[in-house]
Motif scaffolding. Structure first.
Motif, short mmCIF file in Angstrom:
data_model
loop_
_atom_site.label_atom_id
_atom_site.label_comp_id
_atom_site.label_asym_id
_atom_site.label_seq_id
_atom_site.Cartn_x
_atom_site.Cartn_y
_atom_site.Cartn_z
N CYS A 169 1.17 -0.93 0.50
CA CYS A 169 -0.03 0.01 0.29
C CYS A 169 0.61 1.37 0.04
N CYS B 74 0.84 3.17 2.26
CA CYS B 74 1.22 3.88 3.05
C CYS B 74 2.55 3.55 4.04
N CYS C 249 2.17 -0.42 4.00
CA CYS C 249 1.82 -1.60 4.69
C CYS C 249 2.11 -2.20 3.56
N CYS D 124 -6.19 -1.66 1.75
CA CYS D 124 -5.10 -1.97 3.37
C CYS D 124 -6.08 -1.94 4.58
N CYS E 14 -4.91 2.00 6.28
CA CYS E 14 -5.05 3.29 6.18
C CYS E 14 -6.39 2.75 5.51
ZN LIG Z 1 -2.11 2.08 3.56
#
Ligand SMILES: [Zn+2]
Length: 547
Positions: free
Chosen positions: A460, A462, A464, A478, A481
């Protein structure tokens, strides 16, 4: 970047008449020699057809007027190569099998020219037995010295020796004489059919090889001359042994002269294979081979990330634009593969053998080849479409995951019509897409780069990275997030990042002469690089996510 052998012709019509005459006389002598060998092969075909190329060269080598050793050796090799088809035909024809059973397939419905229950196809199933193996062996190798050879020589190879002992056992047994007569008459029939007519050589063109200190082609230092290069062929029946002929090298057509230069070997000699061609229009030419790189496009920075998969589509870009397979071809191919599987399994079961050693019938093997060509053509058409799409979008650098490792990403249980995806990818030869896209892209002036395939489906923006981000194949969601995206488009986006993001590119990719290749990295290291990069980028990255 792939290097391919390409042959270029150089005009030698500037040769003065004594030089031309020598080459022409050589060519004529070599032509006579090739036909002489061809005749000999057909009059004693059983002897020659079971011999190696090396045996042929040793056996046929002789002094030929105006010719050197290389000329003679290459003439023999040419005849040898031309007999490859006859050799294969002989091998096939001498292999005896017996009919095992006959499968009949009946029509299931009434038709114009047939009725329900009429025979549609006979499928004859053949099998090998001890007896057929022995007769095959004898028909193939039978000659005056064979039995003597079998009785006196021992092979170190145990299987081979066991087989020879078995042959002798039968030959010396009750029906030995009959077996020998059978094998001999079979061999005679086959030889008559295949070797009745010798292959006739007609062309004066001949291949040879030079070994000399200098390169076969050199620059003409006299810049006033209309000829900018020389061809030098040593080992010729002239005073200093070398024939030198001026020629024209066109940079545009032939490329740089240096491409034809060879490295010297330990004896400080350069070996070059060449072909002398005679034809009515141009007189005389020489063909030289050089390695040519497929022109690789570099320096493009409008990146276009594309996800490749087999499940939902073939290509998907970050905008969610898809290019799908030709599903009809795809489905029919899978059907055909399953048909092959069934046949092979049935055969294996019947003979109590392992499936691995079983081969398809000739007819099916041919069909399989045809299918492979059809599938490859489809991949080419689709790749072409992808390149056109990139151009339409104003992109000039296609980024894809390294397809050689594709298939590992699929969960083991995932199947299409009873086919594991990993196997399907292999059967579709998706790995060949790499070269196809590279070549088509470069032709259109687009750069093409392959990045690591790891984590493109689980990462992801973010930072992750987690398998659970893709619980459902189609959707990326995800777990940290909550970002939700169409999975294939999301993957395309991430693939693009690995080139467009300066940090990722420098950490993941090697660059040599403008060509990018993935660095050799452990999966763990790749993961760490990705997490670090996306973590710091989060704030900006999340704003332009694709729905
Ligand atoms: Zn994420």
């Amino acid at each position: 970047m792939e290097l391919i052998d390409k042959t270029y012709k150089f005009d030698l019509s500037s040769a003065n008449s004594p030089k031309f005459e020598i080459l022409l006389e050589k060519a004529k002598n070599l032509l006579v020699f090739r036909n002489e060998i061809s005749q000999k092969v057909c009059t004693n075909s059983q002897f020659y057809i079971t011999k190696s190329k090396f045996d042929w060269v040793t056996h046929f080598r002789k002094k030929i007027e105006l010719c050197n050793n290389q000329d003679v050796t290459h003439a023999i090799i040419e005849v040898y190569k031309n007999y490859a088809n006859k050799k294969a035909a002989y091998k096939k024809a001498t292999t005896v099998k017996i009919q095992d059973k006959m499968n009949t397939i009946l029509y299931k419905k009434n038709g114009k020219n047939f009725k329900k229950g009429d025979t549609r196809i006979f499928d004859v199933v053949m099998k090998s037995t001890k007896m057929t193996m022995i007769v095959s062996y004898l028909s193939k190798y039978m000659n005056d010295g064979l039995l003597e050879f079998l009785r006196t020589s021992k092979s170190d190879d145990k299987d081979k020796q066991d087989f020879r002992d078995m042959v002798l056992g039968y030959v010396d047994g009750k029906h030995g004489d009959r077996i020998l007569v059978l094998a001999k008459s079979k061999q005679e029939r086959i030889i008559k059919k295949i070797f009745e007519h010798a292959i006739e050589f007609e062309s004066l063109t001949f291949v040879s090889c030079t070994e000399q200190k200098q390169n076969i082609i050199t620059k003409n230092k006299n810049t006033q001359s209309i000829y900018n290069a020389f061809i030098t062929i040593p080992g010729q029946p002239v005073e200093d042994g070398k024939i030198t002929i001026p020629t024209k090298l066109s940079k545009k057509h032939h490329g740089q002269i240096g491409h034809y230069y060879k490295d010297a070997n330990k004896k400080d000699q350069r070996n070059t294979t060449y072909t002398i061609i005679f034809n009515d229009k141009k007189g005389i030419e020489i063909a030289l081979t050089r390695k040519k790189a497929d022109e690789t496009v570099i320096g493009k920075t409008n990146y276009y990330g594309v996800d490749v998969n087999v499940k939902h589509n073939l290509f998907c870009d970050k905008h969610g634009h898809e290019i799908d397979y030709d599903r009809d071809i795809f489905n029919d191919y899978v059907k055909f593969l399953r048909y092959c599987d069934r046949k092979l399994n049935a055969k294996a079961k019947k003979n109590g053998e392992k499936r691995k050693g079983i081969k398809l019938s000739n007819k099916d093997a041919f069909l399989k080849k045809t299918w492979e060509i059809r599938v490859k053509d489809m991949l080419k058409r689709k790749s072409n479409k992808l390149v056109i799409r990139a151009i339409e979008l104003g992109m000039d650098h296609i980024v894809l995951e390294d397809l050689s490792h594709m298939g590992r990403g699929y969960s083991k249980s995932l199947e299409f019509e009873g086919f594991k995806y990993s196997r399907l990818i292999r059967l579709l030869n998706i790995a060949s897409l790499k070269a196809i896209i590279q070549s088509i892209g470069n032709k259109h002036g687009l750069q093409v780069t392959f990045v690591h395939a790891s984590y493109t489906s689980q990462t992801c923006t973010c930072g992750c990275i987690d398998k659970r981000n893709r619980k459902i194949q189609e959707i990326f969601k995800c777990i940290v997030c909550g970002l939700e995206a169409y999975a294939d488009a999301h993957a395309g986006d991430l693939i693009e990042d690995r080139m467009s993001d300066d940090v990722l590119r420098s950490k993941l990719m090697n660059c040599k002469n403008g060509v990018y290749t993935p660095k050799k990295l452990k999966r763990k290291t790749i993961k760490e690089i990705l997490i670090a990069c996306y973590d710091t980028n989060t704030s900006t990255k999340n704003q332009d996510v694709i729905k």
